[in-house]
Write an enzyme that holds these catalytic residues in place. Structure first.
Site, PDB file in Angstrom:
ATOM      1  N   GLU A  61      -7.817  21.734  99.997  1.00 19.03           N
ATOM      2  CA  GLU A  61      -8.683  21.303  98.863  1.00 19.03           C
ATOM      3  C   GLU A  61      -9.637  22.420  98.715  1.00 19.03           C
ATOM      4  OE1 GLU A  61      -9.266  17.178  99.615  1.00 19.03           O
ATOM      5  OE2 GLU A  61      -8.158  16.600  98.170  1.00 19.03           O
ATOM      6  N   HIS A  81     -11.638  22.246 102.054  1.00 23.96           N
ATOM      7  CA  HIS A  81     -11.364  21.224 102.913  1.00 23.96           C
ATOM      8  C   HIS A  81     -10.044  21.346 103.485  1.00 23.96           C
ATOM      9  CE1 HIS A  81      -9.966  16.684 103.147  1.00 23.96           C
ATOM     10  NE2 HIS A  81     -10.599  16.841 104.077  1.00 23.96           N
ATOM     11  N   ASN A 129      -8.243  12.257  99.970  1.00 23.15           N
ATOM     12  CA  ASN A 129      -8.676  11.229 100.678  1.00 23.15           C
ATOM     13  C   ASN A 129      -9.203  10.105 100.056  1.00 23.15           C
ATOM     14  OD1 ASN A 129      -8.328  12.134 103.222  1.00 23.15           O
ATOM     15  ND2 ASN A 129     -10.480  13.166 103.362  1.00 23.15           N
ATOM     16  N   SER A 175     -15.132  16.534 104.598  1.00 21.77           N
ATOM     17  CA  SER A 175     -13.966  15.624 104.081  1.00 21.77           C
ATOM     18  C   SER A 175     -14.651  14.625 102.906  1.00 21.77           C
ATOM     19  CB  SER A 175     -13.314  14.808 104.983  1.00 21.77           C
ATOM     20  OG  SER A 175     -12.679  15.673 106.294  1.00 21.77           O
TER      21      SER A 175
END
Ligand code: T1G
Length: 691
Positions: free
Chosen positions: A448, A436, A486, A415
């Site tokens: 992702e 991801h 994120n 992540s």
């Protein structure tokens, strides 16, 4: 003969066949509408013609209005005027459907006198997904065919029904033989002629409406049942009102009412936002900057390292797509636990009727467990989902590099970690990519796809194609801290944490986000996920409120206490303990607390997110502003009717955004230093959509 570029007209015996061929989905564009109108008029005036068939070539019957024309000035013949030509034709019109007859496509079929479809066809009115309602009579005609309750369910869900269900409901008159639609439609047309069947008009039918007369509770119940799901959306209420009009008004007045309610939605930013998301989602799948003929590599066998929550969920995605997976764990016990959880997930899905029971064994049969990494030697793609620690991942990749066959793709599910660092542990950095996934990996649609500075084009193309194969929405992102989602979440975290230290309560912050349209607030989300995720018990040092809450055993919902207290039904209430922890920590930090109003909460959180998105775009970590929107709408619950952070910023106007950032920077520092991209766009009079 060619009526225009997209419509042809042929006469077979006494039947005129009007065929539309306007790829990709025969959307009812200006040209299509004009061509069909001309062809119907020709058939009406053609004495050799007794009836006509309206059919489409290619993958589908009309899949609706041309979405890109919505919100723009209407060009005649409008869909409604085309419908009048068909409905008032003096000769029978048979609509012959295949593929997905959606929106205006189904509405056009509803003004034909008879409808036939192949069993594989689906039909529905998905306008609600675009923030609209069926604006070509769907709210007035569908209830007359299938009844009020069924029509409301179909229009509010926006989901298609199968041709078989449609036949059972009376939405179509006949099922054709698969692959024989044109011939069967011609046969039906001839029968209609020979039997001198009447020119049936849906608008004249009232029997299905009578069932609902005097039952206002139908509408009250449907509003109540959908209140939570539709919170903040405008289209659902307008849909219910339009359908109510079928009972309250004669047909023509009902059509006027429908048009009023449609126009309200079409010019509203909510529909613009949802139409933006529709196209942005599809654009994200396109890889810019790589030759379109770059072939994807075949992925026939996948390896997953780690059978925990993420590894198990990741493996399920491939089994669901029929791709064999070998899952490797460090111990037989961990492996068996992981496989047990996967089987349990499938059995739950099957119990809910969302999967055939026999598919549980089929999919489990695609999963092979192992405790030997060597068993991954013949995999085309290997994904690691091990502990989020750089050394651990580098060690795994170094071993994988020696085991995996030449050309195999090595993917990490990290992540936050730098994938270049992970790739450097191998001799094949060009074959390393980030995949991801978002937890739960077998449910969340967002993926992702992280390309590093070395990832070669065919690996990128393969990964993006794989996303579609496993039913994910793949967004190509660059290798930077937190990638796209994120990293913006971190910007939101920073402001939320500072706000509560400065005087806002966690519940005030959460309410602002909830009212904005997020399903839940920031601190509620933290409690749900668990405050102890990523917390290191051995290295904790009361460095922030979250650590302190963990240190006193408040890990969130799972311990019935985090920022909130939770009762046995997980109903949350503001926690005086958390409040005290915050106040004490603020005092220790020497922060003078003050009243913080909702507007400050709103602006600091949202504009910090937008500014981070602009930085991401400027650095090339995302290649499109709309990709950032898709990440946050699909993966983080940004309300779809607000289109995503970048669309929302454009809606505010970047000059307004820039001024806000400057004001916030003066008051709250660096996080709000306007991204140079915003300054450039404002200077050029442009928006993110032009970036
Ligand atoms: N208008 C314009 N383009 C469309 C389109 C549409 N209606 N539907 C699809 N496309 C494009 C899409 O952008 C993509 O383009 C390509 O077709 C393939 O789509 C008056 C006002 C039909 C089930 O909401 O649900 O009618 O990226 O990748 O997965 O009441 O597309 O290739 O350049 O999605 O096989 C109502 C929306 C409109 C249907 C096919 N209709 N489309 O799915 O392919 S509003 C809809 C879909 C209306 C009336 C109101 C799906 C699909 P490109 P795709 P797919």
């Amino acid at each position: 003969m060619k009526v225009n570029d997209v419509v042809t007209y042929e006469v077979e015996g006494p039947i005129a066949v009007i065929t539309v061929n306007s790829p990709p989905v025969n959307a009812l564009s200006n040209a299509v509408r004009q061509g069909v109108a001309d062809a119907v008029q020709t058939a009406i005036g053609d004495s050799a013609v007794g009836a006509m068939v309206l059919i489409c070539d290619g993958r589908t019957f009309f899949a609706g209005a041309e979405i890109s024309e919505l919100g723009k000035p209407q060009v005649e013949p409008s869909l409604r005027n085309l419908q009048l030509i068909v409905e008032n034709a003096t000769k029978p019109v048979i609509a012959a459907m295949h593929g997905t007859a959606l929106g205006g496509g189904l509405e056009l079929a509803l003004v034909a006198h008879y409808r036939i479809a192949v069993p594989s066809a689906k039909m529905g009115l998905p306008e609600i997904k675009l923030g609209l309602l069926p604006g070509a009579g769907g709210t007035q005609r569908l209830p007359r065919v299938i009844g009020i309750a069924k029509a409301l369910d179909l229009i509010l869900s926006g989901d298609p029904v199968s041709a078989t269900s449609a036949k059972a409901m009376g939405l179509i008159d006949e099922l054709a033989t698969e692959g024989n639609l044109r011939a069967d439609a011609l046969t039906l047309a001839c029968r209609v002629l020979e039997e001198k069947r009447p020119l049936l008009k849906v608008r004249d039918r009232a029997d299905k409406l009578d069932e609902a007369r005097g039952k206002p509770e139908i509408f009250a119940e449907i509003r109540q049942a959908n209140a939570k799901k539709f919170r903040g959306y405008k289209a659902p209420e307008n849909i219910v009102r339009a359908v109510e009009a079928t009972l309250e008004l004669p047909f023509d007045q009902g059509m006027v009412r429908e048009r009023e309610l449609f126009n309200e939605l079409e010019k509203d930013s909510q529909s613009a936002a949802q139409r933006h998301v529709f196209f942005a989602e599809r654009l994200a799948a396109k890889v810019s900057g790589i030759p379109s003929d770059t072939a994807a590599l075949p992925i026939k066998k996948v390896g997953v390292i780690g059978a925990g929550t993420m590894g198990g969920g990741i493996a399920m995605n491939f089994a669901n797509a029929g791709i064999p997976v070998t899952i490797v764990e460090t111990s037989q016990e961990a492996l068996e636990r992981g496989l047990r959880i996967i089987r349990g997930n499938y059995e739950t899905t099957a119990k809910k009727g969302k999967m055939k029971p026999e598919d549980v064994d089929t999919r489990m049969g695609l999963l092979t467990g192992s405790v030997a990494m060597g068993d991954l030697a013949d995999c085309d793609l290997i994904i690691e989902a091990v502990f989020e620690n750089l050394d651990v991942k580098r060690e795994v990749f170094a071993r994988l590099d020696r085991i995996a066959k030449p050309g195999a793709i090595l993917a990490t599910n990290t992540s936050y970690l730098d994938i270049d660092d992970i790739a450097a542990a191998t001799q094949r950095p060009e074959s390393v990519v980030g995949l991801h996934f978002f937890s739960p990996a077998n449910v969340m649609k967002l993926l992702e796809v992280v390309r590093t500075k070395d990832t070669k084009p065919e690996i990128t193309v393969t990964a993006m194609k794989l996303a579609k194969t496993i039913g994910k929405i793949g967004v190509l992102v660059g290798n930077g801290f937190g990638f796209v989602g994120n990293r913006i979440l971190a910007a939101r975290n920073t402001q939320a944490d500072r706000l509560v230290l400065e005087g806002a309560t966690p519940w005030a912050v959460d309410k602002v986000l909830y009212d904005f349209g997020f399903a839940m607030g920031h601190f509620q989300m933290r409690d749900l996920v668990g405050l102890d995720v990523g917390w290191n018990r051995d290295a904790t040092s009361s460095a922030n409120v979250r650590e302190i809450l963990n240190e006193i055993g408040r890990h969130g919902q799972k311990t019935r206490g985090g920022y909130y207290d939770y009762d046995e039904n997980r109903k949350q209430t503001p926690s005086p303990v958390a409040s005290q922890v915050i106040e004490d920590f603020a005092a220790k930090q020497g922060i003078a607390r003050r009243a913080v109003n909702d507007e400050e909460i709103h602006d600091r959180i949202l504009f910090a997110m937008v500014n981070e998105g602009a930085r991401i775009l400027d650095e090339g970590i995302a290649s499109r502003a709309s990709d950032i929107d898709i990440v946050w709408v699909t993966g983080y619950g940004w309300p779809k009717y607000r289109g995503g952070p970048m669309f929302w910023a454009d809606l505010q106007g970047l000059p307004v955004v820039l001024e806000k950032l400057k004001t916030l920077e003066a008051a709250h520092g660096e996080a709000f230093k306007p991204s140079p991209l915003i300054e450039r766009l404002v200077a050029q009079g442009k928006g993110f959509k032009d970036a």
